[in-house]
Design a protein around this motif. Structure first.
Motif, PDB file in Angstrom:
ATOM      1  N   TYR A 161      -6.409   3.977  -1.954  1.00 54.96           N
ATOM      2  CA  TYR A 161      -7.328   4.990  -2.485  1.00 54.96           C
ATOM      3  C   TYR A 161      -6.525   5.920  -3.404  1.00 54.96           C
ATOM      4  N   GLU A 185      -6.131 -13.548   6.911  1.00 54.90           N
ATOM      5  CA  GLU A 185      -4.930 -12.935   7.497  1.00 54.90           C
ATOM      6  C   GLU A 185      -4.796 -13.210   8.996  1.00 54.90           C
ATOM      7  N   LEU A 242      -5.790  -1.262  12.274  1.00 60.42           N
ATOM      8  CA  LEU A 242      -6.543  -0.781  11.111  1.00 60.42           C
ATOM      9  C   LEU A 242      -7.407   0.428  11.474  1.00 60.42           C
ATOM     10  N   HIS A 297      -1.591 -12.539   2.178  1.00 56.64           N
ATOM     11  CA  HIS A 297      -1.519 -13.164   3.513  1.00 56.64           C
ATOM     12  C   HIS A 297      -1.753 -14.675   3.509  1.00 56.64           C
ATOM     13  N   ASP A 337       3.654  -5.739   2.235  1.00 58.10           N
ATOM     14  CA  ASP A 337       2.518  -5.030   2.809  1.00 58.10           C
ATOM     15  C   ASP A 337       2.937  -3.557   2.902  1.00 58.10           C
ATOM     16  N   HIS A 377     -11.385  -4.949  -0.547  1.00 63.27           N
ATOM     17  CA  HIS A 377     -10.310  -4.950   0.453  1.00 63.27           C
ATOM     18  C   HIS A 377     -10.162  -6.294   1.155  1.00 63.27           C
ATOM     19  N   TRP A 403      -7.308   3.839   9.466  1.00 69.60           N
ATOM     20  CA  TRP A 403      -8.483   4.389   8.775  1.00 69.60           C
ATOM     21  C   TRP A 403      -8.786   5.817   9.245  1.00 69.60           C
ATOM     22  N   TYR A 406     -14.115  -9.249   5.311  1.00 69.68           N
ATOM     23  CA  TYR A 406     -14.776  -8.641   6.464  1.00 69.68           C
ATOM     24  C   TYR A 406     -15.119  -7.168   6.248  1.00 69.68           C
ATOM     25  N   HIS A 417      -7.198  -9.004   0.355  1.00 71.03           N
ATOM     26  CA  HIS A 417      -6.609  -9.620   1.546  1.00 71.03           C
ATOM     27  C   HIS A 417      -7.453 -10.841   1.895  1.00 71.03           C
ATOM     28  N   GLU A 420      -6.340   7.857   7.290  1.00 73.15           N
ATOM     29  CA  GLU A 420      -6.579   7.743   5.848  1.00 73.15           C
ATOM     30  C   GLU A 420      -7.783   8.602   5.417  1.00 73.15           C
ATOM     31  N   MET A 462       1.149   4.332   2.341  1.00 72.95           N
ATOM     32  CA  MET A 462       1.256   4.133   3.796  1.00 72.95           C
ATOM     33  C   MET A 462       2.663   4.404   4.335  1.00 72.95           C
ATOM     34  N   HIS A 470       0.906  -1.159   0.000  1.00 76.82           N
ATOM     35  CA  HIS A 470       0.000   0.000   0.000  1.00 76.82           C
ATOM     36  C   HIS A 470       0.944   1.207   0.000  1.00 76.82           C
TER      37      HIS A 470
HETATM   38  C1  LIG Z   1      -8.880   0.012   0.707  1.00 76.82           C
HETATM   39  S1  LIG Z   1      -7.269   0.595   0.488  1.00 76.82           S
HETATM   40  C2  LIG Z   1      -6.239  -0.522   1.387  1.00 76.82           C
HETATM   41  C3  LIG Z   1      -6.564  -0.579   2.857  1.00 76.82           C
HETATM   42  O1  LIG Z   1      -5.883  -1.674   3.386  1.00 76.82           O
HETATM   43  C4  LIG Z   1      -5.453  -1.351   4.676  1.00 76.82           C
HETATM   44  N1  LIG Z   1      -4.414  -2.294   5.075  1.00 76.82           N
HETATM   45  C5  LIG Z   1      -3.092  -2.134   5.112  1.00 76.82           C
HETATM   46  N2  LIG Z   1      -2.487  -3.251   5.533  1.00 76.82           N
HETATM   47  C6  LIG Z   1      -3.465  -4.153   5.744  1.00 76.82           C
HETATM   48  C7  LIG Z   1      -3.484  -5.485   6.183  1.00 76.82           C
HETATM   49  O2  LIG Z   1      -2.384  -6.142   6.508  1.00 76.82           O
HETATM   50  N3  LIG Z   1      -4.670  -6.117   6.282  1.00 76.82           N
HETATM   51  C8  LIG Z   1      -5.821  -5.480   5.980  1.00 76.82           C
HETATM   52  N4  LIG Z   1      -5.858  -4.198   5.581  1.00 76.82           N
HETATM   53  C9  LIG Z   1      -4.700  -3.551   5.460  1.00 76.82           C
HETATM   54  C10 LIG Z   1      -5.034   0.083   4.574  1.00 76.82           C
HETATM   55  O3  LIG Z   1      -4.958   0.708   5.819  1.00 76.82           O
HETATM   56  C11 LIG Z   1      -6.115   0.637   3.661  1.00 76.82           C
HETATM   57  O4  LIG Z   1      -7.190   1.108   4.401  1.00 76.82           O
END
Ligand SMILES: CSC[C@H]1O[C@@H](n2cnc3c(O)ncnc32)[C@H](O)[C@@H]1O
Ligand SMILES: [Zn+2]
Length: 431
Positions: free
Chosen positions: A128, A216, A89, A250, A301, A186, A93, A189, A213, A96, A73, A70
């Motif tokens: 995004y 995981e 997360l 993952h 990642d 994404h 978020w 879940y 993903h 983000e 990040m 990503h």
């Molecule tokens: C929708 S844009 C991508 C989203 O994925 C988040 N993210 C970063 N690393 C992981 C991970 O290991 N598992 C799940 N989601 C992850 C990131 O913060 C973005 O929101």
């Protein structure tokens, strides 16, 4: 302008056949394609047609492939360490939500600087603001699989899906085919089965892959079991996700039957050992999946859960993690691991017709590592050194599509100082 390149006097690890390598060889690149690979001496006429890189003391490998990241990040590197995935997360978020397109652009460029400097030539991204990242990829010269990630909020995913379909239409196969565009729910879940079904339908129409993903954490398994009475893989199989080519990051919690599904459906599984260790998500059954013939690549990642984008470190962690968890020093040996970072990574991303090996006809994506270092001496085993000893800073040249993106340690397409200047400014506003 002449764009041909001749790399001379170089040790080549082509990743074409088991453990084969050329001790003193040459690679001739015409425009964006590898035209000839052989033992020294090279045909004399090649010299007149090309810019020469003297590969004395260096090792050439196919450019490293970061199968899941990503890129924006990197601005969140070290921002919220030491939490489990779901808590982490929520923190991601929250930030983000406030990120602007400019923030995404410069943070993604920061990641590209780090990746080029550490020998990565291709990355598979989910985030995004992908239009801005794609503009960055055009500028940096890297190869990338880009997908606008969808997290289905209260507003529903329909609008987001329309945007991401537009992204694929606009960017797929652009930049001399260096950019592939994918669709990206994404995770199971964060997206409903009905939205994922719609995305699969669109992927069929657009003829593109899907990046997600999967499996995981234990918590994910529990959430999906409570909501749907299934495991993530079984649910995805039922709703038809695997009717398209899928890049699944993952794959930590998998049963034998699920591994069989991944193999049968030719899913490209991306192993993220450092992120899985840092978030304490668990140990993916990599050796077991390889035994069953699952196609596995390696990814970092994002830099917020890693905290680097260094594929040398990632390959090393991948190998060591299997050895210690299986109490078997023979698990995931060096050559197998290097495959996952190169040729298998390319297969997992479904771009093996383009890259992943050094051979005539492939796109010229090549990384040159300078072995004239104390920590790489003596050179008893090149592949062993690449996995167990080499560092990102040993990379001297990074070549993508026949263009030299790092020339003897100097970036040619990105102004690193400009990027870090913007990053400081963004960090002060955002965090
Ligand atoms: C929708 S844009 C991508 C989203 O994925 C988040 N993210 C970063 N690393 C992981 C991970 O290991 N598992 C799940 N989601 C992850 C990131 O913060 C973005 O929101
Ligand atoms: Zn991820």
């Amino acid at each position: 302008m002449m764009k041909n390149l001749l790399i001379t006097n170089v040790t080549i690890v082509p990743m074409t056949a088991e453990e084969s390598f050329i001790q003193n060889g040459y690679i001739f690149i015409e425009s964006d394609v590898i035209k000839d690979v052989g033992h020294t001496p090279h045909p004399p006429h090649l010299k007149e047609q090309a810019k020469i890189i003297d590969g004395e003391g260096m090792v050439a490998i196919p450019g490293l492939i970061n199968g899941h990241t990503h890129t924006p990040m990197s601005i969140l590197r070290g921002y919220a360490d030491d939490f489990p995935l779901m808590d982490w997360l929520k923190k991601m978020w929250a930030v983000e939500d406030r990120m602007t397109e400019e923030d995404i652009y410069w943070s993604s460029m920061l990641s590209m600087v780090e990746m080029i400097k550490s020998g990565t030539t291709t990355f598979c991204d989910m985030y995004y603001g992908m239009d801005r990242i794609a503009i960055g990829v055009e500028k940096s010269g890297m190869r990338a699989l880009l997908s606008q990630g969808i997290i289905e909020g209260d507003s529903g995913g329909e609008e987001l899906l329309t945007e991401t379909v537009e992204f694929v239409r606009n960017w797929d196969k652009s930049a001399n085919q260096r950019i592939h565009a994918l669709l990206s729910p994404h995770a199971p879940y964060t997206c409903s089965p009905s939205l994922i079904e719609k995305m699969v339908e669109q992927a069929h129409i657009l003829d593109c892959s899907i990046h997600t993903h999967l499996a995981e954490t234990r918590e994910e398994i529990n959430i999906i079991s409570e909501r749907h009475g299934d495991t993530p893989i079984a649910l995805m199989e039922k709703i038809g996700l695997f009717t398209r080519h899928v890049v699944a990051a993952h794959g930590v919690y998998l049963t034998d039957e699920e591994i069989d599904i991944l193999k049968r459906r030719q899913v490209g599984l991306i192993h993220n050992p450092k992120s899985n260790m840092k978030l304490a998500s668990g140990v993916a059954p990599i050796a077991q999946m390889l035994d069953k013939g699952v196609t596995i690549g390696i990814g970092t990642d994002g830099a917020a859960s890693n905290n680097t984008l260094d594929m040398f470190e990632e390959m090393r962690f991948a190998s060591l993690m299997q050895k210690v968890s299986l109490e078997d020093p023979m698990a995931l040996p060096a050559y197998e691991t290097l495959k996952m970072g190169t040729s298998r990574g390319a297969a997992a991303l479904n771009i093996v017709d383009q890259v992943g090996t050094i051979e005539a006809g492939k796109k010229a994506d090549i990384t040159l590592i300078d072995f004239r270092k104390a920590h790489l001496s003596p050179v008893n085993d090149v592949v062993s050194h690449l996995i167990y000893s080499a560092k990102a800073s040993d990379v001297a040249y990074t070549i993508v599509d026949g263009s030299v993106l790092m020339n003897n340690g100097k970036l040619t397409t990105i102004d690193e100082e400009e990027v870090t200047w913007h990053i400081e400014k963004i960090k002060n506003n955002l965090l």
